[in-house]
Design a protein around this motif. Structure first.
Motif, short mmCIF file in Angstrom:
data_model
loop_
_atom_site.label_atom_id
_atom_site.label_comp_id
_atom_site.label_asym_id
_atom_site.label_seq_id
_atom_site.Cartn_x
_atom_site.Cartn_y
_atom_site.Cartn_z
N ALA A 138 -30.83 53.47 10.41
CA ALA A 138 -30.23 52.59 11.42
C ALA A 138 -29.18 53.31 12.26
O ALA A 138 -28.27 53.92 11.72
N PRO A 139 -29.29 53.25 13.61
CA PRO A 139 -28.22 53.78 14.45
C PRO A 139 -27.10 52.76 14.55
O PRO A 139 -27.31 51.58 14.29
N SER A 140 -25.89 53.17 14.91
CA SER A 140 -24.80 52.21 15.09
C SER A 140 -25.11 51.36 16.32
O SER A 140 -25.83 51.80 17.22
N PRO A 141 -24.57 50.11 16.41
CA PRO A 141 -24.95 49.20 17.49
C PRO A 141 -24.77 49.82 18.88
O PRO A 141 -25.58 49.60 19.77
N ASP A 142 -23.68 50.62 19.05
CA ASP A 142 -23.47 51.17 20.40
C ASP A 142 -24.45 52.30 20.74
O ASP A 142 -24.52 52.75 21.87
N GLN A 143 -25.18 52.77 19.73
CA GLN A 143 -26.20 53.80 20.02
C GLN A 143 -27.50 53.16 20.54
O GLN A 143 -28.36 53.84 21.07
N LEU A 144 -27.62 51.85 20.33
CA LEU A 144 -28.89 51.22 20.66
C LEU A 144 -29.07 51.06 22.17
O LEU A 144 -28.16 50.68 22.88
N SER A 145 -30.26 51.36 22.64
CA SER A 145 -30.59 51.13 24.05
C SER A 145 -32.07 50.83 24.08
O SER A 145 -32.74 50.86 23.05
N ASP A 146 -32.61 50.56 25.25
CA ASP A 146 -34.04 50.27 25.36
C ASP A 146 -34.90 51.44 24.92
O ASP A 146 -36.04 51.26 24.52
N ARG A 147 -34.41 52.66 25.04
CA ARG A 147 -35.19 53.85 24.70
C ARG A 147 -35.09 54.17 23.21
O ARG A 147 -35.70 55.11 22.75
N GLN A 148 -34.28 53.40 22.47
CA GLN A 148 -34.13 53.74 21.06
C GLN A 148 -34.77 52.67 20.17
O GLN A 148 -34.89 51.51 20.56
N THR A 179 -45.71 61.07 18.38
CA THR A 179 -45.19 60.68 17.06
C THR A 179 -45.27 59.15 16.96
O THR A 179 -45.40 58.46 17.97
N LEU A 180 -45.15 58.67 15.73
CA LEU A 180 -45.17 57.22 15.50
C LEU A 180 -44.03 56.54 16.28
O LEU A 180 -44.21 55.47 16.87
N GLU A 181 -42.85 57.17 16.30
CA GLU A 181 -41.70 56.61 17.02
C GLU A 181 -42.03 56.48 18.50
O GLU A 181 -41.73 55.45 19.14
N LYS A 182 -42.63 57.53 19.07
CA LYS A 182 -42.96 57.51 20.51
C LYS A 182 -44.05 56.48 20.81
O LYS A 182 -44.05 55.87 21.88
N VAL A 183 -44.97 56.28 19.88
CA VAL A 183 -46.01 55.26 20.08
C VAL A 183 -45.36 53.88 20.14
O VAL A 183 -45.63 53.08 21.05
N TYR A 184 -44.46 53.64 19.20
CA TYR A 184 -43.76 52.35 19.16
C TYR A 184 -42.99 52.13 20.47
O TYR A 184 -43.09 51.06 21.09
N LEU A 185 -42.24 53.13 20.88
CA LEU A 185 -41.42 52.99 22.10
C LEU A 185 -42.30 52.79 23.33
O LEU A 185 -41.98 51.99 24.22
N ALA A 186 -43.41 53.53 23.40
CA ALA A 186 -44.31 53.40 24.56
C ALA A 186 -44.85 51.98 24.65
O ALA A 186 -44.91 51.38 25.74
N MET A 187 -45.20 51.40 23.50
CA MET A 187 -45.75 50.04 23.51
C MET A 187 -44.66 49.02 23.82
O MET A 187 -44.87 48.06 24.55
N LYS A 188 -43.49 49.24 23.28
CA LYS A 188 -42.37 48.32 23.51
C LYS A 188 -41.94 48.35 24.98
O LYS A 188 -41.69 47.32 25.59
N ASN A 189 -41.90 49.55 25.56
CA ASN A 189 -41.41 49.70 26.94
C ASN A 189 -42.54 49.66 27.98
O ASN A 189 -42.28 49.77 29.17
N ARG A 190 -43.80 49.57 27.52
CA ARG A 190 -44.98 49.66 28.42
C ARG A 190 -44.88 50.92 29.29
O ARG A 190 -45.25 50.92 30.46
N SER A 191 -44.44 51.98 28.72
CA SER A 191 -44.21 53.23 29.44
C SER A 191 -44.00 54.35 28.41
O SER A 191 -43.46 54.07 27.33
N PRO A 192 -44.39 55.59 28.71
CA PRO A 192 -44.95 56.11 29.95
C PRO A 192 -46.44 55.78 30.12
O PRO A 192 -47.21 55.85 29.17
N GLU A 193 -46.79 55.42 31.36
CA GLU A 193 -48.19 55.10 31.65
C GLU A 193 -48.82 56.17 32.55
O GLU A 193 -48.12 56.91 33.23
N ILE A 194 -50.15 56.23 32.53
CA ILE A 194 -50.89 57.16 33.37
C ILE A 194 -51.08 56.49 34.74
O ILE A 194 -51.59 55.37 34.83
N ILE A 195 -50.65 57.18 35.78
CA ILE A 195 -50.85 56.68 37.14
C ILE A 195 -51.68 57.71 37.90
O ILE A 195 -51.40 58.92 37.82
N LEU A 196 -52.69 57.24 38.60
CA LEU A 196 -53.61 58.16 39.27
C LEU A 196 -53.78 57.78 40.73
O LEU A 196 -53.91 56.59 41.05
N ASP A 197 -53.80 58.78 41.58
CA ASP A 197 -54.13 58.56 42.98
C ASP A 197 -55.56 57.99 43.06
O ASP A 197 -56.47 58.52 42.42
#
Ligand code: 13P
Ligand code: SF4
Length: 325
Positions: free
Chosen positions: A5-15, A288-306
């Protein structure tokens, strides 16, 4: 898997808000987003274990083409997620780490390839799927390691062919088909690193083992192989074989599924030239599992194509899917 667990002030949308069971949180997000998780065999075992579908590049393209979910979470490298987006322009395609590139795709820059193609206007361009959307858009047909031989065999004998970007797969396909193709000089850093000398030494230690290899390997390594195939091909081979030991000459992530489906057989990863973990793709292993979780939670990073590039890349992809039925 649990995070501290991070301390409350460490928490942000990216964590990650923790403690949290990431596998459970990802399963919940799958339902919430109506998402499907597609993973390549070269992903870390914990990522393979949360996937709805695990496959080689051909299987993953077919799964993406048939996908009914709203969101595709792609556990692989950039060109793979990009391929899913080419086939699904209206879906959200997430790649947990956008830096998950590919040395082989990078070895074929679009500006240089355009000049190469222009110098050979009578050639049909067959590109290995391990390339950017821009290269796909300059190609007539895409192939993977699973269908490259079958696709080249469907091309009329008098039609000259450019094969890009992997010179090792290109040389292997040339040998199998008897076709003299013009090869782009690209390669994969993982499959080039296997040591022929160490492979031969390993075979002396395990004389009963079959050597199984991916066609992205160099010729001096492939000549020792009892079987050559895509990652799915290698998996099917070990499942059917009566042998009990296999020396596996490809990215070592594939051994996870081999061991799961064949718990009593022994799989020995082939050694790279130096004492590094170079038989693990450094790009694939960025997810990583952490990055998968964050990507799904934030709906990002996504693939954008011309859209123009996407439409150009779609045609040779559709041709491949048609020719692989
Ligand atoms: P396949 O998925 O076709 O076996 O290719 C392996 C690879 O190198 C993917 O990057
Ligand atoms: Fe690219 Fe090689 Fe990694 Fe596959 S294993 S993604 S070809 S660098």
């Amino acid at each position: 898997m649990f995070l501290t667990a991070p301390s409350p002030d460490q928490l942000s949308d990216r964590q990650v808000h923790s403690p949290i069971d990431l596998s459970k949180a990802i399963a919940d997000l799958k339902l919430e987003l109506n998402a499907v998780v597609l993973a390549h065999y070269y992903q870390d075992p914990d990522l393979q274990d949360i996937a709805d579908y695990i496959g080689d590049s051909l299987g993953l393209s077919q799964a993406a083409a048939d996908c009914k979910a709203d969101v595709i979470v792609f556990l692989g490298v950039h060109f793979m997620a990009e391929t899913a987006k080419i086939l699904n322009p209206n879906k959200l395609v997430l790649l947990p780490d956008l830096d998950a590139g590919c040395s082989l795709a990078d070895s074929c820059p679009p500006d240089r390839f355009a000049l190469f193609k222009a110098a050979h206007p009578d050639h049909l361009v067959i590109s290995y799927i391990n390339c950017s959307a821009a290269i796909k858009g300059m190609s007539d047909i895409i192939c993977t390691s699973a269908n490259a031989v079958a696709i080249v065999n469907q091309i009329p004998k008098d039609q000259p062919i450019i094969f890009a970007p992997d010179r090792n797969l290109g040389r292997y396909v040339s040998e199998q088909t008897g076709r003299d193709m013009l090869l782009w000089d690209g390669a994969c850093i993982v499959h080039e690193i296997f040591s022929e000398r160490k492979l031969v030494e390993l075979k002396l230690i395990y004389p009963q083992a079959d050597i199984i290899a991916h066609p992205e390997c160099e010729a001096n390594v492939l000549r020792h192989a009892d079987y050559i195939g895509s990652t799915t091909g290698l998996l099917k081979y070990v499942q059917k074989s009566d042998r009990q030991e296999f020396i596996v000459v490809t990215e070592s992530g594939v051994i996870h599924q081999m061991q799961k489906t064949n718990p009593f057989k022994k799989f020995i990863p082939a050694p790279p030239t130096s004492n590094c973990a170079c038989n693990e793709c450094p790009y694939m292993r960025l997810n990583t599992l952490e990055k998968v979780y964050l990507a799904m939670k934030n709906r990002s990073p996504e693939i954008i194509l011309d859209e123009q590039i996407r439409q150009a890349a779609l045609k040779p992809m559709q041709r491949m899917l048609e020719m692989s039925k």
